[in-house]
Motif scaffolding. Structure first.
Motif, short mmCIF file in Angstrom:
data_model
loop_
_atom_site.label_atom_id
_atom_site.label_comp_id
_atom_site.label_asym_id
_atom_site.label_seq_id
_atom_site.Cartn_x
_atom_site.Cartn_y
_atom_site.Cartn_z
N PHE A 127 0.85 -1.20 0.00
CA PHE A 127 0.00 0.00 0.00
C PHE A 127 0.88 1.24 0.00
N LEU A 128 0.27 2.37 -0.35
CA LEU A 128 0.92 3.66 -0.34
C LEU A 128 0.22 4.52 0.71
N THR A 129 0.98 5.04 1.66
CA THR A 129 0.37 5.80 2.75
C THR A 129 0.03 7.22 2.31
N PRO A 130 -0.78 7.92 3.09
CA PRO A 130 -0.92 9.37 2.90
C PRO A 130 0.41 10.05 3.23
N VAL A 131 0.43 11.37 3.10
CA VAL A 131 1.62 12.14 3.43
C VAL A 131 1.65 12.43 4.92
N TYR A 132 2.83 12.24 5.53
CA TYR A 132 3.03 12.51 6.95
C TYR A 132 4.12 13.55 7.13
N LYS A 133 4.03 14.28 8.22
CA LYS A 133 5.16 15.09 8.67
C LYS A 133 6.11 14.12 9.38
N LEU A 134 7.34 14.02 8.87
CA LEU A 134 8.30 13.09 9.45
C LEU A 134 8.71 13.60 10.83
N PRO A 135 8.59 12.77 11.87
CA PRO A 135 8.86 13.23 13.24
C PRO A 135 10.22 13.90 13.39
N ASP A 136 10.23 15.03 14.09
CA ASP A 136 11.45 15.77 14.44
C ASP A 136 12.16 16.38 13.24
N THR A 137 11.47 16.48 12.10
CA THR A 137 12.09 17.09 10.91
C THR A 137 11.12 18.08 10.29
N TRP A 138 11.59 18.80 9.28
CA TRP A 138 10.74 19.71 8.50
C TRP A 138 10.10 18.98 7.32
N GLU A 139 10.45 17.72 7.09
CA GLU A 139 10.06 17.02 5.87
C GLU A 139 8.66 16.43 5.92
N SER A 140 8.02 16.39 4.77
CA SER A 140 6.78 15.65 4.56
C SER A 140 7.09 14.47 3.66
N VAL A 141 6.59 13.28 4.01
CA VAL A 141 6.92 12.08 3.26
C VAL A 141 5.69 11.18 3.16
N ARG A 142 5.72 10.27 2.21
CA ARG A 142 4.79 9.14 2.19
C ARG A 142 5.60 7.88 1.99
N PHE A 143 5.00 6.74 2.36
CA PHE A 143 5.72 5.47 2.31
C PHE A 143 5.01 4.47 1.40
N PHE A 144 5.81 3.77 0.61
CA PHE A 144 5.35 2.59 -0.10
C PHE A 144 5.73 1.40 0.75
N CYS A 145 4.74 0.65 1.23
CA CYS A 145 4.97 -0.37 2.25
C CYS A 145 4.59 -1.77 1.78
N VAL A 146 5.40 -2.74 2.20
CA VAL A 146 5.14 -4.16 1.93
C VAL A 146 5.35 -4.92 3.24
N PRO A 147 4.46 -5.84 3.60
CA PRO A 147 4.66 -6.57 4.86
C PRO A 147 5.85 -7.52 4.81
N ILE A 148 6.50 -7.68 5.94
CA ILE A 148 7.53 -8.71 6.12
C ILE A 148 6.86 -9.90 6.80
N LEU A 149 6.97 -11.08 6.21
CA LEU A 149 6.23 -12.25 6.68
C LEU A 149 7.18 -13.31 7.23
N ASP A 150 6.70 -14.03 8.24
CA ASP A 150 7.48 -15.18 8.71
C ASP A 150 7.14 -16.39 7.85
N ALA A 151 7.65 -17.54 8.21
CA ALA A 151 7.48 -18.75 7.39
C ALA A 151 6.03 -19.20 7.32
N TYR A 152 5.19 -18.71 8.24
CA TYR A 152 3.77 -19.10 8.28
C TYR A 152 2.86 -18.05 7.65
N GLY A 153 3.45 -16.99 7.08
CA GLY A 153 2.65 -15.94 6.45
C GLY A 153 2.13 -14.90 7.41
#
Length: 272
Positions: free
Chosen positions: A135-161
């Motif tokens: 998924f692609l997140t909305p835009v966030y203010k990055l903590p403790d910085t002046w930057e605004s960012v969004r994240f492209f995220c993928v889950p990390i899975l164990d051997a059982y999913g």
């Protein structure tokens, strides 16, 4: 990343649960996974790359946090990041010394839970996930910085999913504006945006124009759709343009292109 985590845990002869409250094991894992994060960061159009695991060096602290690496480019000034220095935003400081990179000016050891709600939700989801649960997140203010960012995220899975973490890329608003400048095609003030719906308005990231024009800095728009065109209102400024809805994994977003309403109406008068 899922395979890399599983392989490294196997090589270290520990389980994922044994990482919790074990700084030495978490630091060793970060050292071994650094090249995976760093290499993929260099290969992708992004401003940073990361992985967070649903574990911590100390779960007795009042604020929950996630252990992991978060690398960023320092001092982005162009869309080409080939020669940009990499810095450590989150992770063990020893990794920075080991890999000969600098700490970010607001470096912290771990990422506080609650900073990015979508990532928290993925971490707390107990049911099995799949590799296409990105998924692609909305835009966030990055903590403790002046930057605004969004994240492209993928889950990390164990051997059982089961989800044990999240990895992906950072797209800062600065990098977005530099790397996706619109071509004027004769109109020097046309610009683009990647927007996400938030209540009664849309907000997101703006790409300026190659002519040098950049619209108001506030990327928040109220939309009014008409038959062929859309009116965008941002504070006291009005724009006219077109939209296209897009789905990225499990999230809905919108691509927009627009120009100042006054300029659009002047063009219409010229044609008439």
């Amino acid at each position: 990343m899922s395979a890399a985590v599983r392989n490294d845990l196997t090589d270290a002869q520990i389980t994922f649960d044994q990482l919790r409250n074990t700084p030495d094991a978490l630091e060793s894992l970060q050292s071994r996974l650094f090249e995976v994060v760093h290499t993929n960061m260099l290969l992708a159009p992004c401003s940073g790359a990361f992985y967070f695991l649903n574990t911590t060096v100390n779960d007795s602290l009042p604020d929950k946090s996630y252990s992991g690496l978060y690398l960023k480019y320092a001092n982005i000034y162009a869309e080409n990041t080939i020669h940009n220095e990499v810095c450590l935003f989150r992770g063990f400081s020893t990794i920075a010394r080991e890999k000969d990179i600098n700490l970010h000016s607001t470096w912290q050891l771990e990422t506080l839970a609650g900073s990015f709600p979508e990532i928290d939700k993925l971490m707390s989801d107990k049911k099995e996930a799949s590799s296409d649960s990105y998924f692609l997140t909305p835009v966030y203010k990055l903590p403790d910085t002046w930057e605004s960012v969004r994240f492209f995220c993928v889950p990390i899975l164990d051997a059982y999913g089961t989800t044990i973490g999240v990895c992906g890329y950072e797209i800062s608003s600065l990098y977005f504006s530099l790397s996706l400048k619109t071509l004027g095609s004769g109109q020097a003030h046309i610009f683009g945006a990647l927007l996400t719906e938030e209540g009664d308005h849309y907000t997101g990231q703006i790409a300026g124009n190659q002519s040098g024009y950049f619209p108001p800095a506030d990327p928040t728009f109220f939309l009014e759709n008409e038959a062929d065109l859309t009116t965008f209102r941002s504070k006291d400024t009005e724009f006219i343009g077109k939209i296209q809805e897009i789905t990225i994994g499990a999230t809905d977003h919108m691509v927009a292109v627009m120009l100042p309403a006054a300029e659009y109406h002047a063009l219409v008068q010229t044609v008439r």
